[in-house]
Design an enzyme around this catalytic site. Structure first.
Site, PDB file in Angstrom:
ATOM      1  N   GLU A   7      41.432  62.944  34.426  1.00 14.25           N
ATOM      2  CA  GLU A   7      42.504  61.965  34.240  1.00 14.25           C
ATOM      3  C   GLU A   7      43.896  62.577  34.211  1.00 14.25           C
ATOM      4  O   GLU A   7      44.518  62.665  33.145  1.00 14.25           O
ATOM      5  CB  GLU A   7      42.273  61.147  32.962  1.00 14.25           C
ATOM      6  N   GLU A  38      32.892  58.374  33.365  1.00 17.03           N
ATOM      7  CA  GLU A  38      33.032  57.909  31.978  1.00 17.03           C
ATOM      8  C   GLU A  38      32.994  56.395  31.963  1.00 17.03           C
ATOM      9  O   GLU A  38      33.648  55.748  32.787  1.00 17.03           O
ATOM     10  CB  GLU A  38      34.381  58.327  31.345  1.00 17.03           C
TER      11      GLU A  38
HETATM   12  C1  FCB Z   1      39.169  58.706  28.307  1.00 13.90           C
HETATM   13  C2  FCB Z   1      39.096  60.179  28.008  1.00 13.90           C
HETATM   14  C3  FCB Z   1      37.982  60.555  27.080  1.00 13.90           C
HETATM   15  C4  FCB Z   1      37.821  59.555  25.951  1.00 13.90           C
HETATM   16  C5  FCB Z   1      37.774  58.147  26.483  1.00 13.90           C
HETATM   17  C6  FCB Z   1      37.578  57.102  25.426  1.00 13.90           C
HETATM   18  O1  FCB Z   1      40.435  58.381  28.780  1.00 13.90           O
HETATM   19  O2  FCB Z   1      38.934  60.903  29.199  1.00 13.90           O
HETATM   20  O3  FCB Z   1      38.230  61.862  26.608  1.00 13.90           O
HETATM   21  O4  FCB Z   1      38.790  59.738  25.017  1.00 13.90           O
HETATM   22  O5  FCB Z   1      38.944  57.875  27.206  1.00 13.90           O
END
Ligand code: FCB
Length: 520
Positions: free
Chosen positions: A182, A426
Site C-alpha cells: 500500500e 488483504e
Molecule cells: C491495511 C494494512 C494492514 C492492516 C489493515 C487493517 O491498510 O495494510 O496492515 O492495518 O489495513
C-alpha cells in the site's frame, strides 16, 4: 487451544460439493505485518523504525499503544506456524522489517535479522506453507526518515539495495516476493494527513513520497530479477524457469469511489479521488504513465519535475501478480469550500468512531481524549472533498461492509488494465470479539464478512477475473497502527496481556472453507 480441542462450530462439512467452488490450486492464506505482530523491537540488532518513533509521540496512537511487544510473533512464530498448519493455510503473507536487516536503512547487513526470517521461512516450508514475503510494510528505518524519508529520491535507491540483500539470502526458498504494501498509506497517510508515521502534513511532499515508493518498487524488482531466480546463487545460480520461477508483486489498496449525487460537482470530486486513490498507482505500474487528469489536478502543489527520465519505465517493469487489499468502497461529495481546520473528520472517513469506547484492547483503558480527530485530507489538494461516512452495516472501526464493492473493483482492474493475475492480499474486519464462559470466541459477524467477500471473489472469477488467491487480514489480532490494540482483525484471538492464542469461530470456519476449496 488447538483446533482439535475446540468445538467444531463452523460451516458444517456436508460432504456435498461447495456451492461456490474455487479453482484448483487457489491460494488460501492469512496475512500479518512485521511491526504489527513481531514486538522484540530492540532485539538482535534491530534499529528504530518510524513507527517506534511515531507511536511514542503523544496523541498519535490510540491509548499511547506501541508495537514494542505487539503479539510477540518474533519469539512465538513456531507456535503461530503450527496454528496455520492446523487451519490448513496454503500460504502465509508476512513482512520483513527493514530495520532488522539494515538498522540504519543502509550500510552493513545485520546477519541476525536475516537469520530470523530464514528460520521463519524454513519453519513455514517444513509445515508445507508457502511464504509470501513483503519487503516493506511501513516500518522505514528512522535514520532514513531523518535523511528525508520517502519524499527523498535516495530512499528509493536504498530500498532497492535492501531488497537485493533480502533476496540474496532468501530468494532460493521464497517464491513470492512483494515489494511494497500500500504505497498510498505509506505515502499519503504518512506525509499528507499525517495519520500514520512519520506524521508529516505536507501534501506536495506526499506526492513525491508516492513517486519514490513506486520508483523503489521498480528498482527493487530490477535488482531482484538481475540477481537471478536462484537467490544466493545469483545470476550464476541454478536457472529456474516456468512454474519454478520466482514471482514478483506489489500490493495496492484501491477502492471503488462513488459520487454522493449525480451533480457535476460530485462527479468531479469522485474523479479526483479516484485519480489519487487508484489510478495514481495503477496507471504508472501497469500502463507506464501517470494519469493526465491527476497531474492537472495537483499542478498547484507540484510540477512533478521529480519524475526523472526513465522512472516510469522502471515503475512499469512487468510484475507477475498484483496484490489487492480491499476493505470498503467510498462515497464522496464536493463541499462548498475547504473544510475549516484543514480537516476531514476521521469519523466521517469511517476510520474510527470515537463515540465508542475502545473495548477491544485489554492492554489499556478505554477512550483516549488526546487522540486526534481532525486531520488534513490524505488526498493532496482535496480538502474541499468529503469522504462520507459509510452507510450501515459497518465494522467495529466504522468501516463499511460492502462485498459487492470487491466484485466491482476486481472486474474494473481486469477491464481497465492489461491482463494481470490478481491476488486478494488483504481482506477482513475488526469486531469487538468476546470470549464466552467456555472460552469459545464466537465471531459470527466476521464469518459473515469473510463469507460475503469470498462469494464476491468467486463471482469475480466467474466474470473472467484471473484471481489466484485470497489472504485474510489478519491471521491474529495485532497492533492496528493509529488504532493501537483497539481493533481486533484476527481470526486467531490474542490475549494481549499473556500472548495466549485461541482460535475464533472464524478460524474454524476458514479451516473448513480451505478443506472444501470453497463455501456455500
Ligand atoms: C491495511 C494494512 C494492514 C492492516 C489493515 C487493517 O491498510 O495494510 O496492515 O492495518 O489495513
Amino acid at each position: 487451544m488447538s483446533v482439535s480441542e475446540q468445538p467444531a462450530v463452523a460451516a458444517p462439512a456436508t460432504g456435498q460439493p461447495p456451492a461456490h467452488p474455487f479453482p484448483p490450486g487457489f491460494v488460501w492464506g492469512a496475512a500479518t505485518a512485521a511491526y504489527q505482530v513481531e514486538g522484540a523491537v530492540s532485539e538482535d540488532g534491530r534499529g528504530p523504525s518510524i513507527w517506534d518513533t511515531f507511536s511514542r509521540l503523544p496523541g498519535r496512537v490510540r491509548n499511547g499503544d506501541t508495537g514494542d511487544v505487539a503479539v510477540d510473533h518474533y519469539h512465538r512464530y513456531p507456535e503461530d506456524v503450527r496454528l496455520m498448519a492446523e487451519l490448513g493455510l496454503s500460504a502465509y503473507r508476512f513482512s520483513v522489517a527493514w530495520p532488522r536487516i539494515q538498522p540504519l536503512g543502509q550500510g552493513p547487513t545485520n546477519q541476525a535479522g536475516l537469520d530470523h526470517y530464514r528460520r521463519l521461512v524454513d519453519t513455514l516450508l517444513e509445515a508445507g506453507i508457502k511464504p509470501v514475503l513483503t519487503l516493506y510494510h511501513w516500518d522505514l528505518p528512522q535514520a532514513l526518515q531523518d535523511a528525508g524519508g520517502w519524499p527523498s529520491r535516495d530512499t528509493a535507491l536504498r530500498f532497492a539495495d535492501y531488497a537485493a540483500i533480502v533476496y540474496a539470502a532468501l530468494g532460493d526458498r521464497v517464491r513470492s516476493w512483494t515489494t511494497i504494501n500500500e504505497p498510498s498509506c505509506a505515502g499519503l497517510l504518512g506525509y499528507s494527513s499525517g495519520r500514520h508515521a512519520p506524521g508529516v502534513q505536507d501534501p506536495p511532499a506526499a506526492l513525491r513520497a508516492v513517486h519514490h515508493l513506486l520508483l523503489g518498487h521498480g528498482l527493487a524488482i530490477a535488482a531482484m530479477r538481475a540477481a537471478g531466480t536462484g537467490g544466493a546463487g545469483g545470476a550464476d545460480g541454478p536457472a529456474r524457469t516456468g512454474a519454478d520461477r520466482n514471482q514478483f508483486a506489489i500490493s495496492l489498496d484501491p477502492a471503488p469511489i462513488a459520487p454522493a449525487t449525480t451533480s457535476p460537482a460530485d462527479l468531479e470530486a469522485a474523479r479526483r479521488i479516484d485519480g489519487l486513490r487508484n489510478r495514481i498507482y495503477l496507471d504508472p505500474l501497469l500502463l507506464g504513465r501517470y494519469p493526465a487528469d491527476m497531474l492537472a489536478d495537483t499542478a498547484e502543489l507540484t510540477d512533478w519535475s521529480f519524475v526523472a527520465d526513465g522512472d516510469l519505465a522502471t515503475i512499469n517493469a512487468p510484475i507477475d501478480v498484483l496484490g489487492i487489499n480491499y476493505y470498503q468502497p467510498f462515497r464522496v461529495r464536493k463541499l462548498p469550500g475547504p473544510l475549516t481546520n484543514a480537516g476531514v473528520s476521521k469519523r466521517s472517513l469511517g476510520l474510527t468512531d470515537l463515540s465508542r469506547p475502545s473495548t477491544g484492547s485489554d492492554r489499556e483503558g478505554s477512550r483516549d481524549s488526546s487522540w486526534p480527530d481532525q486531520l488534513p485530507s490524505e488526498y493532496p489538494g482535496c480538502d474541499d472533498i468529503e469522504i462520507m461516512a459509510p452507510a450501515a452495516p459497518v465494522t467495529a472501526g466504522g468501516w463499511g461492509i460492502d462485498p459487492v464493492g470487491l466484485v466491482e473493483l476486481l472486474t474494473r482492474i481486469h477491464r481497465d488494465y492489461p491482463a494481470i493475475p490478481l491476488m486478494v492480499t488483504e481482506n477482513g474486519a475488526a469486531f469487538d470479539d468476546r470470549s464466552g464462559p467456555d472460552g469459545r470466541i464466537a465471531d459470527p459477524d466476521r464469518i459473515e464478512y469473510l463469507a460475503g467477500h469470498l462469494r464476491a471473489s468467486h463471482e469475480a472469477i466467474a466474470l473472467g477475473v484471473d484471481l489466484r488467491g485470497y489472504f485474510v487480514w489478519s491471521l491474529m489480532d495485532n497492533f492496528e497502527w493509529a488504532e493501537g490494540y483497539a481493533r481486533r482483525f484476527g481470526i486467531v484471538h490474542v490475549d494481549f496481556r499473556t500472548g495466549r492464542r485461541s482460535l475464533k469461530d472464524s478460524a474454524l470456519w476458514y479451516r473448513d472453507v480451505i478443506a472444501r476449496n470453497g463455501l456455500d
